[in-house]
Design a protein around this motif. Structure first.
Motif, short mmCIF file in Angstrom:
data_model
loop_
_atom_site.label_atom_id
_atom_site.label_comp_id
_atom_site.label_asym_id
_atom_site.label_seq_id
_atom_site.Cartn_x
_atom_site.Cartn_y
_atom_site.Cartn_z
N GLN A 1 40.06 41.79 68.61
CA GLN A 1 39.98 40.34 68.50
C GLN A 1 39.53 40.06 67.07
O GLN A 1 38.46 40.50 66.65
CB GLN A 1 38.97 39.79 69.51
CG GLN A 1 38.83 38.30 69.47
CD GLN A 1 37.73 37.82 70.42
OE1 GLN A 1 37.10 38.59 71.13
NE2 GLN A 1 37.49 36.51 70.39
N LEU A 2 40.38 39.34 66.31
CA LEU A 2 40.10 39.22 64.89
C LEU A 2 40.55 37.87 64.33
O LEU A 2 41.15 37.06 65.04
CB LEU A 2 40.76 40.37 64.11
CG LEU A 2 42.24 40.67 64.35
CD1 LEU A 2 43.14 39.70 63.64
CD2 LEU A 2 42.55 42.09 63.95
N VAL A 3 40.25 37.68 63.07
CA VAL A 3 40.66 36.49 62.34
C VAL A 3 41.83 36.87 61.45
O VAL A 3 41.71 37.74 60.59
CB VAL A 3 39.50 35.93 61.49
CG1 VAL A 3 39.96 34.75 60.65
CG2 VAL A 3 38.32 35.56 62.37
N ARG A 4 42.98 36.23 61.71
CA ARG A 4 44.17 36.48 60.88
C ARG A 4 44.59 35.17 60.24
O ARG A 4 45.14 34.29 60.88
CB ARG A 4 45.31 37.06 61.70
CG ARG A 4 46.51 37.36 60.81
CD ARG A 4 47.60 38.10 61.51
NE ARG A 4 48.65 38.42 60.54
CZ ARG A 4 49.71 39.13 60.82
NH1 ARG A 4 49.90 39.60 62.04
NH2 ARG A 4 50.61 39.39 59.90
N SER A 5 44.31 35.06 58.97
CA SER A 5 44.71 33.85 58.26
C SER A 5 46.17 33.97 57.87
O SER A 5 46.77 35.03 57.95
CB SER A 5 43.82 33.65 57.03
OG SER A 5 43.91 34.77 56.18
N GLY A 6 46.75 32.85 57.47
CA GLY A 6 48.14 32.83 57.06
C GLY A 6 48.52 31.47 56.51
O GLY A 6 47.74 30.52 56.57
N THR A 7 49.72 31.38 56.01
CA THR A 7 50.19 30.17 55.35
C THR A 7 50.05 28.93 56.24
O THR A 7 49.62 27.87 55.78
CB THR A 7 51.65 30.35 54.94
OG1 THR A 7 51.76 31.52 54.14
CG2 THR A 7 52.16 29.16 54.14
N HIS A 8 50.40 29.04 57.50
CA HIS A 8 50.41 27.88 58.40
C HIS A 8 49.30 27.95 59.44
O HIS A 8 49.34 27.22 60.43
CB HIS A 8 51.77 27.76 59.09
CG HIS A 8 52.89 27.72 58.12
ND1 HIS A 8 53.15 26.62 57.34
CD2 HIS A 8 53.82 28.65 57.77
CE1 HIS A 8 54.19 26.86 56.57
NE2 HIS A 8 54.61 28.09 56.81
N ARG A 9 48.31 28.81 59.23
CA ARG A 9 47.23 28.97 60.21
C ARG A 9 45.95 28.37 59.68
O ARG A 9 45.52 28.69 58.58
CB ARG A 9 47.03 30.45 60.52
CG ARG A 9 48.33 31.08 61.03
CD ARG A 9 48.09 32.46 61.52
NE ARG A 9 47.70 32.32 62.92
CZ ARG A 9 47.17 33.29 63.63
NH1 ARG A 9 46.94 34.44 63.10
NH2 ARG A 9 46.85 33.09 64.89
N GLU A 10 45.36 27.50 60.48
CA GLU A 10 44.11 26.86 60.09
C GLU A 10 43.10 27.02 61.22
O GLU A 10 43.46 26.99 62.39
CB GLU A 10 44.33 25.38 59.81
CG GLU A 10 45.23 25.12 58.62
CD GLU A 10 45.44 23.64 58.38
OE1 GLU A 10 44.68 22.83 58.93
OE2 GLU A 10 46.37 23.32 57.63
N ASP A 11 41.86 27.17 60.84
CA ASP A 11 40.80 27.29 61.84
C ASP A 11 40.26 25.94 62.23
O ASP A 11 40.30 24.99 61.56
CB ASP A 11 39.67 28.17 61.29
CG ASP A 11 39.03 29.01 62.37
OD1 ASP A 11 39.53 29.01 63.49
OD2 ASP A 11 38.05 29.67 62.05
#
Length: 144
Positions: free
Chosen positions: A134-144
């Motif tokens: 279970q992790l944090v995967r950031s990306g171009t269209h991903r926002e927290d």
């Protein structure tokens, strides 16, 4: 590097630090080492762990679950060494919380499944162990 290579490199480095096996970027291992590699088991090394990733879930934000499969091979004519390697991996990984591999924040790791495989043509027993990260995967269209 990209997300997958960063995560696999971090996993290899972590397992090396925990004395589960030997991670190095040269691909050269001693005869008694348990080699840790990406995606494929080395043909000449008896004891080895191949690390592979697979997607599990990606929510609309940066929360993701990624599967980490360890394909483990033991020594020749030695049915128990694969179990000992799997046990060391379990002790290092299962329920590990709040760590970072390759710059990727991991919230929790848990084993989900595993199975024994038949020995290969050199009579080296194999098994797989599947862990969910279970992790944090950031990306171009991903926002927290």
């Amino acid at each position: 590097m990209g997300f997958q290579v960063d995560l696999l490199t971090g996993a290899g480095e972590f397992l090396h630090a925990e004395n589960v096996g030997m991670w190095n970027t040269t691909g050269v291992f001693g005869p008694n080492d348990t080699a840790i590699t990406i995606d494929q088991l080395p043909t000449d090394q008896d004891k080895a762990i191949a690390l592979t990733l697979y997607p599990v879930t990606d929510s609309g934000n940066t929360d993701s679950v990624v599967g980490l499969q360890l394909r483990i091979r033991g020594g020749r004519n030695d049915r128990v060494s694969v179990k000992n390697i799997a046990d060391r991996a379990f002790d290092a990984l299962h329920d590990l919380k709040h760590t970072t591999w390759g710059g990727i924040p991991i919230i929790r790791i848990a084993r989900q499944s595993g199975t024994n495989l038949p020995p290969d043509s050199n009579n080296r027993q194999e098994a797989t162990e599947n862990y969910y990260l279970q992790l944090v995967r950031s990306g171009t269209h991903r926002e927290d």
